[in-house]
Design an enzyme around this catalytic site. Structure first.
Site, mmCIF file in Angstrom:
data_model
loop_
_atom_site.group_PDB
_atom_site.id
_atom_site.type_symbol
_atom_site.label_atom_id
_atom_site.label_comp_id
_atom_site.label_asym_id
_atom_site.label_seq_id
_atom_site.Cartn_x
_atom_site.Cartn_y
_atom_site.Cartn_z
ATOM 1 N N CYS A 106 95.911 81.311 35.538
ATOM 2 C CA CYS A 106 96.389 82.227 34.485
ATOM 3 C C CYS A 106 97.508 81.555 33.715
ATOM 4 C CB CYS A 106 96.797 83.575 35.062
ATOM 5 S SG CYS A 106 97.773 83.495 36.582
ATOM 6 N N SER A 107 98.746 81.955 33.944
ATOM 7 C CA SER A 107 99.846 81.389 33.163
ATOM 8 C C SER A 107 101.160 81.456 33.921
ATOM 9 C CB SER A 107 99.973 82.127 31.837
ATOM 10 O OG SER A 107 100.158 83.514 32.073
#
Lengths: 195, 93
Positions: A106-107
């Protein structure tokens, strides 16, 4: 997977859930806003830069930072985590090793020390390519590493957040912590720049 | 939960293809690596999502050679993996 950060349907579900929690008195909307505002107001790459500058000028701090970053950053008044407990790991570049950070799922990103992540950090192109061919990706950022330097990629796929400690540039012996911190860029703290 | 692995241990990531949520990145499943660090204990996301089970378990930093992951490359990739994702690498141990 969680690639769709701009997913309108998901955002609508989150808003609906938040509304229900507020209606039932589980959370207070103003309290949530205050927590988020405080968190985002204090998170900045200037924090990470100050940590790096101190590591450059204080060998003892550098050792403590590499051994236990959570404890070390509190010496400068910072916190490693924000809304949830976070294990912070500082990884130092050397003449032999260059480190670069990604979250392929994801991040995930050390927001408290680096602020909100850049948009490219969340892109599928960066996340999928940097683990496979980091040298080419780094070259596209303008960082061409000699063949003698080994690249180490750190995938923040769980609860650990990574901070890269770049190498101190040559010719900076006369600079104090403030001036050194000004040399450190956000990309340097992620590993997509030398400093 | 007791730590099953220690730094230096060779491990292989389970080749599961779970129907539900997981945080075992697909690119390391079935791949062989070496535990380099223990990164505390955290709830296994798979169990949290599937049945609300937040029991903490050890999470490791596991380093893979690029060649093992991609068949080419001289770099290393270190991935954070929950204990449930890992098996001892008995073939090369």
């Amino acid at each position: 997977m969680s690639a769709d950060h701009g997913d309108g349907a998901l955002a609508a579900r989150v808003r609906r859930a938040e509304t229900l929690l507020e209606e039932r008195g589980v959370v207070d909307g103003a309290e949530l806003d205050a927590i988020l505002d405080r968190y985002l107001a204090t998170g900045s790459p200037a924090n990470g830069a100050r940590v790096v500058a101190r590591a450059w000028t204080d060998a003892g701090f550098r050792d403590r930072l590499l051994a236990d970053a959570n404890a070390a950053v509190t010496e400068l008044g910072f916190r490693a985590g924000g809304l949830q407990p976070t294990l912070l790991r500082a990884v130092a570049n050397t003449a032999e090793v260059h480190n670069v950070v990604v979250c392929t799922l994801c991040s995930c990103y050390p927001i408290a020390l680096l602020g909100p992540s850049p948009s490219w950090y969340k892109s599928e192109a960066y996340r999928s390519r940097v683990v496979r061919d980091p040298r080419s990706v780094l070259a596209e950022f303008g960082l061409t590493l000699p063949d003698t330097v080994r690249v180490e990629v750190w995938d923040a796929s769980a609860e650990t957040r990574y901070l890269v400690v770049p190498r101190r540039p040559d010719g900076t012996d006369h600079l104090d912590d403030d001036k050194l911190a000004a040399l450190v860029t956000r990309n340097g703290l992620i590993g997509t720049a030398a400093v | 939960m007791a730590e099953r692995f220690a730094p230096g241990d060779r491990v292989v990531v389970r080749l599961d293809d779970p129907r539900g949520h997981t945080r075992a990145p697909r690119y390391v499943r079935g791949r062989h690596g070496v535990v380099v660090e223990v990164h505390g204990e955290h709830s296994l996301p798979d169990a949290v999502v599937a049945r609300g089970d937040a029991t903490p378990e050890p999470v490791y930093a596991v380093r893979f050679d690029a060649v093992e992951l991609w068949g080419a490359g001289g770099h290393g990739v270190t991935v954070n993996l929950w204990q449930s994702y890992l098996q001892p690498d008995e073939v090369t141990a």
